[in-house]
Design a protein around this motif. Sequence first.
Motif, PDB file in Angstrom:
ATOM      1  N   GLU A  62      12.736   3.024   1.784  1.00 16.58           N
ATOM      2  CA  GLU A  62      13.063   2.502   0.646  1.00 16.58           C
ATOM      3  C   GLU A  62      13.320   3.539  -0.409  1.00 16.58           C
ATOM      4  N   LYS A  63      12.450   4.529  -0.246  1.00 15.87           N
ATOM      5  CA  LYS A  63      12.339   5.622  -1.313  1.00 15.87           C
ATOM      6  C   LYS A  63      13.211   6.927  -0.734  1.00 15.87           C
ATOM      7  N   GLY A  64      13.618   6.662   0.701  1.00 14.58           N
ATOM      8  CA  GLY A  64      14.302   7.867   1.080  1.00 14.58           C
ATOM      9  C   GLY A  64      13.520   8.885   1.592  1.00 14.58           C
ATOM     10  N   GLY A  90       0.877  -1.222  -0.043  1.00 13.66           N
ATOM     11  CA  GLY A  90       0.128   0.014  -0.163  1.00 13.66           C
ATOM     12  C   GLY A  90       0.826   1.291  -0.072  1.00 13.66           C
ATOM     13  N   GLY A  91       1.883   1.018   0.811  1.00 18.34           N
ATOM     14  CA  GLY A  91       2.748   2.489   0.776  1.00 18.34           C
ATOM     15  C   GLY A  91       3.462   2.724  -0.520  1.00 18.34           C
ATOM     16  N   LYS A  92       4.003   1.558  -1.282  1.00 24.01           N
ATOM     17  CA  LYS A  92       4.384   1.733  -2.355  1.00 24.01           C
ATOM     18  C   LYS A  92       3.405   2.235  -3.559  1.00 24.01           C
ATOM     19  N   GLY A 138       4.848  -1.842   7.567  1.00 24.42           N
ATOM     20  CA  GLY A 138       5.254  -1.748   6.200  1.00 24.42           C
ATOM     21  C   GLY A 138       5.412  -0.634   5.371  1.00 24.42           C
ATOM     22  N   ALA A 139       4.232   0.169   5.690  1.00 22.14           N
ATOM     23  CA  ALA A 139       4.204   1.492   4.902  1.00 22.14           C
ATOM     24  C   ALA A 139       5.761   2.205   5.339  1.00 22.14           C
TER      25      ALA A 139
END
Length: 91
Positions: free
Chosen positions: A56-58, A25-27, A49-50
Amino acid sequence: MVYGLEERENYFLEGNFLKDSGYQGGKRFLEMAEPPSAIFATNDYMALGAYAALAEKGITVPEEMALMGFNDIEFTAMKGVELTTIGQKKI
């Protein structure tokens, strides 16, 4: 409108209360042309998880994205985990 905020149907994502669904969902939020400025997950596992997807995307929490979970699991109190959570009295 709710409390002066526009409701956007695409900002409501369904998960299964597991960390991976929060990550997915975060992605999805981050891939949107206009991502939200805040994420509320219906439990802390999905919020974590989010959090992983954002990291991961900084994207930093809370500076660049507000993030909130629900349950107040012990892990959310660990140093370095910037997660606001709602605690519910356990009976």
